[in-house]
Design an enzyme around this catalytic site. Structure first.
Site, PDB file in Angstrom:
ATOM      1  N   GLY A 113      11.383   4.252  -5.171  1.00 29.87           N
ATOM      2  CA  GLY A 113      11.691   5.441  -5.984  1.00 29.87           C
ATOM      3  C   GLY A 113      13.173   5.773  -6.031  1.00 29.87           C
ATOM      4  O   GLY A 113      13.566   6.756  -6.657  1.00 29.87           O
ATOM      5  N   ARG A 141      -9.570  15.297  -8.656  1.00 31.19           N
ATOM      6  CA  ARG A 141     -10.388  16.260  -9.397  1.00 31.19           C
ATOM      7  C   ARG A 141     -10.959  15.601 -10.658  1.00 31.19           C
ATOM      8  O   ARG A 141     -10.268  14.817 -11.301  1.00 31.19           O
ATOM      9  CB  ARG A 141      -9.543  17.480  -9.774  1.00 31.19           C
ATOM     10  CG  ARG A 141      -9.151  18.304  -8.554  1.00 31.19           C
ATOM     11  CD  ARG A 141      -8.033  19.260  -8.837  1.00 31.19           C
ATOM     12  NE  ARG A 141      -6.764  18.577  -8.973  1.00 31.19           N
ATOM     13  CZ  ARG A 141      -5.610  19.175  -9.224  1.00 31.19           C
ATOM     14  NH1 ARG A 141      -5.571  20.472  -9.375  1.00 31.19           N
ATOM     15  NH2 ARG A 141      -4.499  18.473  -9.332  1.00 31.19           N
ATOM     16  N   GLY A 169      -1.325  10.641 -10.875  1.00 31.74           N
ATOM     17  CA  GLY A 169      -0.436  11.800 -10.941  1.00 31.74           C
ATOM     18  C   GLY A 169       0.867  11.401 -11.610  1.00 31.74           C
ATOM     19  O   GLY A 169       0.886  10.535 -12.486  1.00 31.74           O
ATOM     20  N   ILE A 198       2.620   2.174  -3.125  1.00 31.66           N
ATOM     21  CA  ILE A 198       3.890   2.908  -3.101  1.00 31.66           C
ATOM     22  C   ILE A 198       3.668   4.324  -2.579  1.00 31.66           C
ATOM     23  O   ILE A 198       4.592   5.134  -2.574  1.00 31.66           O
ATOM     24  CB  ILE A 198       4.568   2.965  -4.498  1.00 31.66           C
ATOM     25  CG1 ILE A 198       3.620   3.539  -5.542  1.00 31.66           C
ATOM     26  CG2 ILE A 198       5.046   1.584  -4.903  1.00 31.66           C
ATOM     27  CD1 ILE A 198       3.401   4.981  -5.540  1.00 31.66           C
ATOM     28  N   ARG A 246       1.698   6.028   0.655  1.00 30.10           N
ATOM     29  CA  ARG A 246       2.058   6.115   2.068  1.00 30.10           C
ATOM     30  C   ARG A 246       1.299   5.011   2.801  1.00 30.10           C
ATOM     31  O   ARG A 246       0.128   4.747   2.492  1.00 30.10           O
ATOM     32  CB  ARG A 246       1.682   7.484   2.656  1.00 30.10           C
ATOM     33  CG  ARG A 246       2.571   8.648   2.221  1.00 30.10           C
ATOM     34  CD  ARG A 246       3.949   8.601   2.866  1.00 30.10           C
ATOM     35  NE  ARG A 246       4.795   9.732   2.486  1.00 30.10           N
ATOM     36  CZ  ARG A 246       5.677   9.735   1.480  1.00 30.10           C
ATOM     37  NH1 ARG A 246       5.825   8.657   0.732  1.00 30.10           N
ATOM     38  NH2 ARG A 246       6.416  10.789   1.229  1.00 30.10           N
ATOM     39  N   ILE A 287       3.484   9.619 -10.676  1.00 32.00           N
ATOM     40  CA  ILE A 287       3.861   8.201 -10.613  1.00 32.00           C
ATOM     41  C   ILE A 287       2.832   7.359 -11.351  1.00 32.00           C
ATOM     42  O   ILE A 287       3.180   6.507 -12.175  1.00 32.00           O
ATOM     43  CB  ILE A 287       3.990   7.756  -9.146  1.00 32.00           C
ATOM     44  CG1 ILE A 287       5.164   8.486  -8.490  1.00 32.00           C
ATOM     45  CG2 ILE A 287       4.167   6.252  -9.042  1.00 32.00           C
ATOM     46  CD1 ILE A 287       5.251   8.320  -6.983  1.00 32.00           C
ATOM     47  N   HIS A 297      10.590   1.193   1.612  1.00 31.81           N
ATOM     48  CA  HIS A 297      10.455   2.552   1.076  1.00 31.81           C
ATOM     49  C   HIS A 297      11.622   2.907   0.136  1.00 31.81           C
ATOM     50  O   HIS A 297      12.290   3.933   0.317  1.00 31.81           O
ATOM     51  CB  HIS A 297      10.364   3.570   2.226  1.00 31.81           C
ATOM     52  CG  HIS A 297       9.590   4.799   1.867  1.00 31.81           C
ATOM     53  ND1 HIS A 297       8.672   5.377   2.689  1.00 31.81           N
ATOM     54  CD2 HIS A 297       9.589   5.562   0.747  1.00 31.81           C
ATOM     55  CE1 HIS A 297       8.153   6.448   2.120  1.00 31.81           C
ATOM     56  NE2 HIS A 297       8.701   6.584   0.923  1.00 31.81           N
ATOM     57  N   ARG A 345     -11.990  14.730 -14.400  1.00 32.69           N
ATOM     58  CA  ARG A 345     -11.246  14.918 -15.671  1.00 32.69           C
ATOM     59  C   ARG A 345     -12.163  14.548 -16.844  1.00 32.69           C
ATOM     60  O   ARG A 345     -11.904  13.577 -17.547  1.00 32.69           O
ATOM     61  CB  ARG A 345     -10.009  14.027 -15.702  1.00 32.69           C
ATOM     62  CG  ARG A 345      -9.148  14.048 -14.459  1.00 32.69           C
ATOM     63  CD  ARG A 345      -8.224  15.226 -14.466  1.00 32.69           C
ATOM     64  NE  ARG A 345      -7.374  15.210 -13.279  1.00 32.69           N
ATOM     65  CZ  ARG A 345      -6.274  15.920 -13.195  1.00 32.69           C
ATOM     66  NH1 ARG A 345      -5.888  16.689 -14.179  1.00 32.69           N
ATOM     67  NH2 ARG A 345      -5.563  15.892 -12.084  1.00 32.69           N
ATOM     68  N   ASP A 354       5.648  -0.955  -0.606  1.00 31.95           N
ATOM     69  CA  ASP A 354       6.924  -0.252  -0.411  1.00 31.95           C
ATOM     70  C   ASP A 354       6.828   0.657   0.806  1.00 31.95           C
ATOM     71  O   ASP A 354       7.829   1.154   1.296  1.00 31.95           O
ATOM     72  CB  ASP A 354       7.262   0.569  -1.655  1.00 31.95           C
ATOM     73  CG  ASP A 354       8.654   1.161  -1.577  1.00 31.95           C
ATOM     74  OD1 ASP A 354       9.582   0.429  -1.171  1.00 31.95           O
ATOM     75  OD2 ASP A 354       8.821   2.349  -1.899  1.00 31.95           O
TER      76      ASP A 354
END
Ligand code: NAP
Length: 353
Positions: A317, A182, A159, A264, A266, A161, A314, A184, A290
């Site tokens: 970003g 999904r 996505g 990075i 969750r 990131i 965390h 592609r 992270d």
């Protein structure tokens, strides 16, 4: 969608953020949308247990657009609310909230804000490991003297990131394999229309040399068994991604080039006990985290001492440009509201991100 309303007449935007909007921002909004009432409340919805207690029932009753973190009014308290702009890219904390579950209010994320910094963090931790910087720093502290070729990165969650990680990784000569929820199969389906800074990311989906997708265990297994040097976890936390990387997945990673894992997304996307075992038995090269599970990590947790691990709290970003980019997304969504169009970065109730 609501009909066009060029001046956003009758709308009220409540900015519930723990910082002052940049000089001229609110005046700019008022000039662009003369019918829009703009209210700023300096309030940290991340650390405060409640919404600002001094906001009255009447204050909430007219709010139509809300910029907030993880605190929300009830539907009854904010009956005119149409659009919630989240300050975070992750939306896992809204999935069980009735304001999201039981209404059709649009919730939009900050996807696209974090990519530049997180891509740097991924490459920084991976290269630090590859060049043995933590090891040499240890030698340096003790006053003692004492890279691999072509690398393949697999990006699980291609996505906002993931696409910026791919941009930076390919610039360093890495090959990129992508994994999406999904399928592609066509060039058109590989496009991504979430927020992206000009010239960054991979909005056309042109960088990966292989694409994987879906939630079938065999597909994930084929991806993890594809000879990855670096596995980047950049998926949202949903019921489908919780515990996605556990013992059997680490065994697959151990078979090939012994992958380095960067998370990075969750913490609960990885089973922490399985990760500790994989690190301490050298099944994987190392890990940069992270995000952790639990988070924050208790001071006596064994993950701190696992082999070849880098843990940051965390912060990957974080950036001085965060608020600027977040407000750019809010502006786009206010434009779309005024044109009666669908919003950018809208969280899907079906997918949960
Ligand atoms: N560490 C930090 O400070 C930090 C900062 C920002 C974000 N985050 C976390 O990172 C996550 C990703 O952020 P983003 O902005 O890149 O989000 P995004 O643009 O929504 O991208 C998410 C990607 O994950 C894929 N995905 C979702 N469910 C999947 C599944 N079950 N299996 C495989 N792939 C799946 C999606 O596939 P499709 O393309 O098919 O939809 C998409 O490619 C956020 O949700 C947040 O939790 C962490």
């Amino acid at each position: 969608m609501s009909p066009p309303n060029k001046e956003l007449t009758g709308h009220k935007l409540l900015l519930l953020v723990p910082w002052e909007p940049p000089a001229g921002y609110v005046d700019g909004l008022r000039a662009r949308f003369p019918g829009l009432e703009v209210v700023h409340e300096n309030w940290d919805t991340w650390s405060q247990p409640t919404l600002p207690p001094h906001l009255t029932e009447e204050d909430w009753s007219t709010v139509t657009v809300l910029l907030t973190g993880p605190k929300f009014p009830t539907r009854e308290a904010a009956p005119r609310l149409q659009l919630v702009q989240l300050q975070s890219a992750g939306a896992n904390f809204i999935l069980d909230n009735p304001l999201f579950k039981d209404t059709n209010i649009a919730f939009c994320t900050a996807n696209g804000v974090h990519g530049p910094q997180i891509a740097e963090w991924i490459v920084c931790t991976f290269l630090a490991y590859q060049h043995r910087i933590p090891y040499f720093l240890g030698l340096q502290r003790a006053h003692r003297i004492g890279a691999d070729s072509s690398t393949r990165s697999g990006i699980l969650g291609y996505g906002s990131i993931g696409r910026q990680v791919a941009r930076v990784a390919t610039a360093l000569g890495m090959e990129v394999y992508a994994y999406t929820n999904r399928p592609r199969p066509t060039p058109e389906s590989r496009r991504d229309d979430s927020y992206v800074l000009p010239g960054l990311g991979d909005p056309e989906g042109k960088l990966p040399s292989r694409w994987f997708s879906g939630t079938a265990p065999e597909e994930l297994a084929a991806f993890l068994d594809s000879g990855l040097d670096l596995l980047v976890l950049a998926v949202p936390l949903t019921p489908l991604t919780r515990g996605l990387i556990s013992g059997p997945q680490f065994e697959l990673l151990a078979r090939g080039r012994r992958t380095y894992v960067a998370n990075i997304g969750r913490g609960p996307v990885i089973d922490t006990d399985a990760l500790i075992t994989a690190l301490n038995t050298d099944a994987i090269r190392g890990a940069a985290l992270d995000v952790t599970d639990p988070e924050p990590l208790p001071s006596d947790h064994p993950l701190w001492d696992a082999k070849n691990i880098i843990i940051t709290p965390h912060v990957s970003g974080n950036s001085t440009s965060y608020n600027h980019r977040l407000l750019a997304i809010l502006n786009i969504n206010l434009e779309r509201l005024s044109e009666g169009k669908d919003f950018m970065n809208r969280v899907s109730r079906k997918r949960g991100y």
